[in-house]
Design a protein around this motif. Structure first.
Motif, PDB file in Angstrom:
ATOM      1  N   ASN A 135       0.849  -1.186   0.000  1.00 16.66           N
ATOM      2  CA  ASN A 135       0.000   0.000   0.000  1.00 16.66           C
ATOM      3  C   ASN A 135       0.885   1.236   0.000  1.00 16.66           C
ATOM      4  O   ASN A 135       1.999   1.216   0.539  1.00 16.66           O
ATOM      5  CB  ASN A 135      -0.901   0.009   1.231  1.00 16.66           C
ATOM      6  CG  ASN A 135      -1.957  -1.076   1.177  1.00 16.66           C
ATOM      7  OD1 ASN A 135      -2.628  -1.259   0.168  1.00 16.66           O
ATOM      8  ND2 ASN A 135      -2.099  -1.819   2.265  1.00 16.66           N
ATOM      9  N   GLY A 160      -6.834   1.398  -9.020  1.00  8.87           N
ATOM     10  CA  GLY A 160      -6.432   0.966  -7.691  1.00  8.87           C
ATOM     11  C   GLY A 160      -4.949   0.775  -7.479  1.00  8.87           C
ATOM     12  O   GLY A 160      -4.484   0.861  -6.340  1.00  8.87           O
ATOM     13  N   ALA A 178      -3.716   3.481  -1.597  1.00  8.54           N
ATOM     14  CA  ALA A 178      -4.426   3.272  -0.339  1.00  8.54           C
ATOM     15  C   ALA A 178      -4.475   4.507   0.552  1.00  8.54           C
ATOM     16  O   ALA A 178      -5.344   4.617   1.422  1.00  8.54           O
ATOM     17  CB  ALA A 178      -3.766   2.130   0.432  1.00  8.54           C
ATOM     18  N   ASN A 184       0.166  -4.847   1.424  1.00  6.92           N
ATOM     19  CA  ASN A 184      -1.169  -5.089   0.878  1.00  6.92           C
ATOM     20  C   ASN A 184      -1.459  -6.587   0.845  1.00  6.92           C
ATOM     21  O   ASN A 184      -2.427  -7.048   1.434  1.00  6.92           O
ATOM     22  CB  ASN A 184      -1.282  -4.473  -0.514  1.00  6.92           C
ATOM     23  CG  ASN A 184      -2.666  -4.637  -1.121  1.00  6.92           C
ATOM     24  OD1 ASN A 184      -2.994  -5.702  -1.651  1.00  6.92           O
ATOM     25  ND2 ASN A 184      -3.486  -3.597  -1.050  1.00  6.92           N
ATOM     26  N   LYS A 271     -16.130  -9.804  -3.075  1.00  6.47           N
ATOM     27  CA  LYS A 271     -14.976  -9.229  -2.398  1.00  6.47           C
ATOM     28  C   LYS A 271     -15.394  -8.642  -1.057  1.00  6.47           C
ATOM     29  O   LYS A 271     -16.349  -7.872  -0.977  1.00  6.47           O
ATOM     30  CB  LYS A 271     -14.338  -8.143  -3.275  1.00  6.47           C
ATOM     31  CG  LYS A 271     -13.017  -7.594  -2.734  1.00  6.47           C
ATOM     32  CD  LYS A 271     -12.390  -6.649  -3.749  1.00  6.47           C
ATOM     33  CE  LYS A 271     -11.031  -6.155  -3.264  1.00  6.47           C
ATOM     34  NZ  LYS A 271     -10.382  -5.246  -4.245  1.00  6.47           N
ATOM     35  N   PHE A 273     -14.538  -6.118   0.991  1.00  5.84           N
ATOM     36  CA  PHE A 273     -13.764  -4.879   0.974  1.00  5.84           C
ATOM     37  C   PHE A 273     -13.331  -4.467   2.380  1.00  5.84           C
ATOM     38  O   PHE A 273     -12.169  -4.104   2.598  1.00  5.84           O
ATOM     39  CB  PHE A 273     -14.581  -3.763   0.324  1.00  5.84           C
ATOM     40  CG  PHE A 273     -14.745  -3.902  -1.162  1.00  5.84           C
ATOM     41  CD1 PHE A 273     -13.785  -3.429  -2.036  1.00  5.84           C
ATOM     42  CD2 PHE A 273     -15.870  -4.512  -1.701  1.00  5.84           C
ATOM     43  CE1 PHE A 273     -13.925  -3.552  -3.408  1.00  5.84           C
ATOM     44  CE2 PHE A 273     -16.027  -4.646  -3.077  1.00  5.84           C
ATOM     45  CZ  PHE A 273     -15.050  -4.166  -3.933  1.00  5.84           C
ATOM     46  N   ASP A 274     -14.243  -4.502   3.344  1.00  2.00           N
ATOM     47  CA  ASP A 274     -13.926  -4.049   4.701  1.00  2.00           C
ATOM     48  C   ASP A 274     -12.904  -4.960   5.373  1.00  2.00           C
ATOM     49  O   ASP A 274     -11.949  -4.491   5.998  1.00  2.00           O
ATOM     50  CB  ASP A 274     -15.194  -3.965   5.546  1.00  2.00           C
ATOM     51  CG  ASP A 274     -16.129  -2.849   5.100  1.00  2.00           C
ATOM     52  OD1 ASP A 274     -15.648  -1.912   4.418  1.00  2.00           O
ATOM     53  OD2 ASP A 274     -17.328  -2.911   5.420  1.00  2.00           O
ATOM     54  N   LEU A 276     -10.688  -6.976   3.978  1.00  2.00           N
ATOM     55  CA  LEU A 276      -9.396  -6.834   3.333  1.00  2.00           C
ATOM     56  C   LEU A 276      -8.715  -5.543   3.752  1.00  2.00           C
ATOM     57  O   LEU A 276      -7.511  -5.520   4.043  1.00  2.00           O
ATOM     58  CB  LEU A 276      -9.555  -6.889   1.815  1.00  2.00           C
ATOM     59  CG  LEU A 276      -9.904  -8.257   1.232  1.00  2.00           C
ATOM     60  CD1 LEU A 276     -10.341  -8.124  -0.222  1.00  2.00           C
ATOM     61  CD2 LEU A 276      -8.716  -9.217   1.342  1.00  2.00           C
ATOM     62  N   ARG A 277      -9.476  -4.463   3.802  1.00  2.00           N
ATOM     63  CA  ARG A 277      -8.884  -3.178   4.185  1.00  2.00           C
ATOM     64  C   ARG A 277      -8.280  -3.245   5.587  1.00  2.00           C
ATOM     65  O   ARG A 277      -7.166  -2.769   5.820  1.00  2.00           O
ATOM     66  CB  ARG A 277      -9.965  -2.095   4.125  1.00  2.00           C
ATOM     67  CG  ARG A 277      -9.508  -0.694   4.566  1.00  2.00           C
ATOM     68  CD  ARG A 277      -8.720  -0.003   3.494  1.00  2.00           C
ATOM     69  NE  ARG A 277      -8.429   1.385   3.842  1.00  2.00           N
ATOM     70  CZ  ARG A 277      -7.957   2.285   2.997  1.00  2.00           C
ATOM     71  NH1 ARG A 277      -7.738   1.941   1.749  1.00  2.00           N
ATOM     72  NH2 ARG A 277      -7.711   3.514   3.380  1.00  2.00           N
ATOM     73  N   GLN A 278      -8.987  -3.846   6.512  1.00  2.00           N
ATOM     74  CA  GLN A 278      -8.469  -3.955   7.878  1.00  2.00           C
ATOM     75  C   GLN A 278      -7.189  -4.789   7.914  1.00  2.00           C
ATOM     76  O   GLN A 278      -6.223  -4.432   8.604  1.00  2.00           O
ATOM     77  CB  GLN A 278      -9.534  -4.567   8.782  1.00  2.00           C
ATOM     78  CG  GLN A 278     -10.733  -3.667   9.025  1.00  2.00           C
ATOM     79  CD  GLN A 278     -11.824  -4.350   9.833  1.00  2.00           C
ATOM     80  OE1 GLN A 278     -11.582  -5.349  10.502  1.00  2.00           O
ATOM     81  NE2 GLN A 278     -13.034  -3.813   9.756  1.00  2.00           N
ATOM     82  N   GLU A 280      -5.083  -5.245   5.470  1.00  2.00           N
ATOM     83  CA  GLU A 280      -4.026  -4.543   4.751  1.00  2.00           C
ATOM     84  C   GLU A 280      -3.371  -3.444   5.577  1.00  2.00           C
ATOM     85  O   GLU A 280      -2.266  -2.998   5.258  1.00  2.00           O
ATOM     86  CB  GLU A 280      -4.582  -3.945   3.456  1.00  2.00           C
ATOM     87  CG  GLU A 280      -4.956  -4.982   2.414  1.00  2.00           C
ATOM     88  CD  GLU A 280      -5.827  -4.416   1.317  1.00  2.00           C
ATOM     89  OE1 GLU A 280      -6.035  -3.174   1.299  1.00  2.00           O
ATOM     90  OE2 GLU A 280      -6.320  -5.197   0.484  1.00  2.00           O
ATOM     91  N   GLU A 281      -4.031  -2.994   6.617  1.00  2.00           N
ATOM     92  CA  GLU A 281      -3.469  -1.933   7.458  1.00  2.00           C
ATOM     93  C   GLU A 281      -2.536  -2.465   8.541  1.00  2.00           C
ATOM     94  O   GLU A 281      -1.812  -1.696   9.182  1.00  2.00           O
ATOM     95  CB  GLU A 281      -4.599  -1.133   8.117  1.00  2.00           C
ATOM     96  CG  GLU A 281      -5.430  -0.323   7.140  1.00  2.00           C
ATOM     97  CD  GLU A 281      -6.492   0.520   7.846  1.00  2.00           C
ATOM     98  OE1 GLU A 281      -6.503   0.512   9.096  1.00  2.00           O
ATOM     99  OE2 GLU A 281      -7.283   1.164   7.154  1.00  2.00           O
TER     100      GLU A 281
END
Length: 294
Positions: A135, A160, A178, A184, A271, A273-274, A276-278, A280-281
């Motif tokens: 990211n 993206g 991101a 990521n 997907k 999304f939520d 994966l985002r968590q 990835e952080e």
């Protein structure tokens, strides 16, 4: 130049190694102290290292290169004034080279003289890492930086990501748009599509469903299935990444669009999304070495 491995620090490396060997499908290479090394079927001594630490972070992502490539890297990194240091690897395979910190803190390691090992059989073992994606707060700037200083090439740009290659594989890394810098995902190259699908089935047997996939990407055209590992990061089964010629023309975001409600070539994947985002952080970058002249 080739992508070889990723080195992760986390509180319970043994549990991570157990998941990756017993469920994901890797093979044990060696355990040195509290560091667990896992390999695939190919010639690299390991693909993932799990090191014990109080916090979770990415220690490095390792590429192997020639002596000529290393000397050119040293010259460009020095001229650019990037934070870097000579290094001798204590990891499996040894080797020496340099550690370099990219402008947003991503840590890459480039090695020469790293030993390889005999391939092993196993139709459900990953062959190698196919890419490690990061990211970025400014993905465009990161793409330009690795082109100018590391000698990588941007293969494609989408809404993206900025996809980057270091050989004829469409991408060995990419920078996701991101707004922050972190890991990521890590993608494992499987022998074929059947191996990807068997991997999905194996994880379903353990009550894990894909966070994204199965599907086929646009840039790179690889088949994929993403999962959120119990120990934190996003990991991917992948196969059949496109090989591109030296004169491959980088695509722009408008070249990679899908019909409404589709997010890949096949149009069958969902997907998370939520989730994966968590994930990835979680794994950020940490430099635990001092800069030194190259």
């Amino acid at each position: 130049m080739k992508l070889r491995s990723i080195e992760l620090a986390l509180p319970d490396p043994a549990a991570a190694a157990t998941f990756m060997t017993r469920i994901w499908g890797m093979a044990e290479a060696e355990t040195k102290g509290d560091t667990h090394y896992l390999r695939g079927s190919g010639p690299f001594p390991y693909l993932v290292a799990f090191e014990k630490a109080q916090d979770e972070f990415v220690r490095s992502t390792t590429f192997v290169c020639t002596s000529e490539e290393l000397e050119a890297l040293k010259a460009r990194v020095t001229a650019a004034g990037w934070t870097a240091s000579p290094t001798t690897s204590d990891d499996l395979g040894g080797g020496h080279g340099l550690l370099v910190e990219l402008p947003e803190g991503t840590i890459l390691r480039f090695l020469v003289g790293a030993a390889e090992v005999a391939p092993i059989a196993g139709r459900d073992l990953p062959v190698k890492l196919t890419h490690v994606v990061f990211n970025a707060a400014d993905a465009e700037a990161c793409g330009h930086a690795v082109e100018d200083i590391l000698g990588f090439r941007v293969s494609d740009r989408t809404k993206g990501m900025v996809f980057v290659r270091c050989n004829d594989s469409h991408h060995s890394t990419a920078f996701a748009r991101a707004g922050f810098a972190s890991l990521n995902h890590v993608a494992f190259e499987m022998e074929d599509i059947d191996a990807v699908m068997r991997g999905i089935g194996r994880l379903r047997d353990h009550a894990m469903v894909p966070a994204w996939g199965p599907g086929r990407h646009g840039p790179g055209a690889n088949v994929y299935a993403y999962f959120i590992a119990p120990f934190g990061p996003v990991i991917e089964f992948s196969t059949a990444v496109e090989k591109v010629p030296e004169d491959y023309q980088a695509g722009a975001p408008e070249d990679w669009t899908w019909p409404p409600n589709r997010i890949d070539q096949w149009g069958i994947s969902d997907k998370d999304f939520d989730g994966l985002r968590q994930a990835e952080e979680r794994f950020r970058f940490r430099r635990d070495w001092q800069a030194a002249p190259l």
